[in-house]
Enzyme design. Structure first.
Site, short mmCIF file in Angstrom:
data_model
loop_
_atom_site.label_atom_id
_atom_site.label_comp_id
_atom_site.label_asym_id
_atom_site.label_seq_id
_atom_site.Cartn_x
_atom_site.Cartn_y
_atom_site.Cartn_z
N TYR A 23 6.88 -1.53 -2.79
CA TYR A 23 6.40 -0.15 -2.86
C TYR A 23 6.75 0.57 -4.16
O TYR A 23 6.29 1.69 -4.37
CB TYR A 23 6.94 0.66 -1.68
CG TYR A 23 6.56 0.07 -0.35
CD1 TYR A 23 5.26 0.16 0.12
CD2 TYR A 23 7.49 -0.60 0.44
CE1 TYR A 23 4.88 -0.39 1.33
CE2 TYR A 23 7.12 -1.16 1.66
CZ TYR A 23 5.83 -1.05 2.09
OH TYR A 23 5.46 -1.60 3.30
N HIS A 100 -3.17 3.07 0.65
CA HIS A 100 -1.98 2.21 0.80
C HIS A 100 -1.42 1.94 -0.59
O HIS A 100 -2.17 1.61 -1.51
CB HIS A 100 -2.35 0.89 1.48
CG HIS A 100 -2.80 1.08 2.88
ND1 HIS A 100 -1.92 1.22 3.93
CD2 HIS A 100 -4.05 1.18 3.40
CE1 HIS A 100 -2.61 1.39 5.04
NE2 HIS A 100 -3.91 1.39 4.75
#
EC number: 4.2.1.10
Length: 145
Positions: A23, A100
């Site tokens: 991430y 996302h």
């Protein structure tokens, strides 16, 4: 002024410390600051939220119906599990962009299924937090007609 609703799902409050190899090191505060800057540039307001609760997310989607110009949703862990969020999205009746941070197609196979995609106008994945920028600019454009 049009308002864009931005909803972040479970564990996104841990951005920057949770699996940075997946991430990155940007935090949710960084995402919100980015969205605030883009919203100002685009002449829209944002309502930025995060929750680990499926019910709370569903409530925000339903309350945004008719009062917001569009929705950016990062469903996170609810992506491949929540038919209930899909059902709330189906009654939203405004443009929805699913975002996302990581590319789902390169992750575990169970993450490839996205229930929210069935209601989304578009889906952006794999661009890190810049995906929020792309989504917000597009929703602002759509809101202007």
């Amino acid at each position: 002024m049009d308002t864009i609703l931005i909803i972040n799902g479970p564990n996104l409050d841990m951005l920057g410390t949770r699996q940075p190899e997946v991430y990155g090191y940007d935090t949710l505060a960084d995402v919100e600051a980015l969205c605030q800057r883009i919203a100002k540039d685009e002449g829209v307001a944002i309502d930025f939220r995060q929750s680990d609760s499926e019910a709370e997310i569903m409530g925000w989607i339903k309350k945004g119906r008719g009062t917001t110009a569009g929705l950016i949703l990062n469903p996170a862990g609810f992506t491949s599990t929540s038919i209930a969020i899909l059902d709330a999205l189906l009654i939203y009746e405004r443009p929805i962009i699913e975002v996302h941070i990581s590319p789902l197609f390169r992750r575990d196979e169970f993450r490839h299924l996205s229930y929210p995609s069935k209601a989304a106008s578009a889906k952006i994945e794999g661009f890190g937090i810049r995906g929020y920028e792309f989504a917000l600019r597009k929703l602002a454009e759509w809101a202007r007609g």
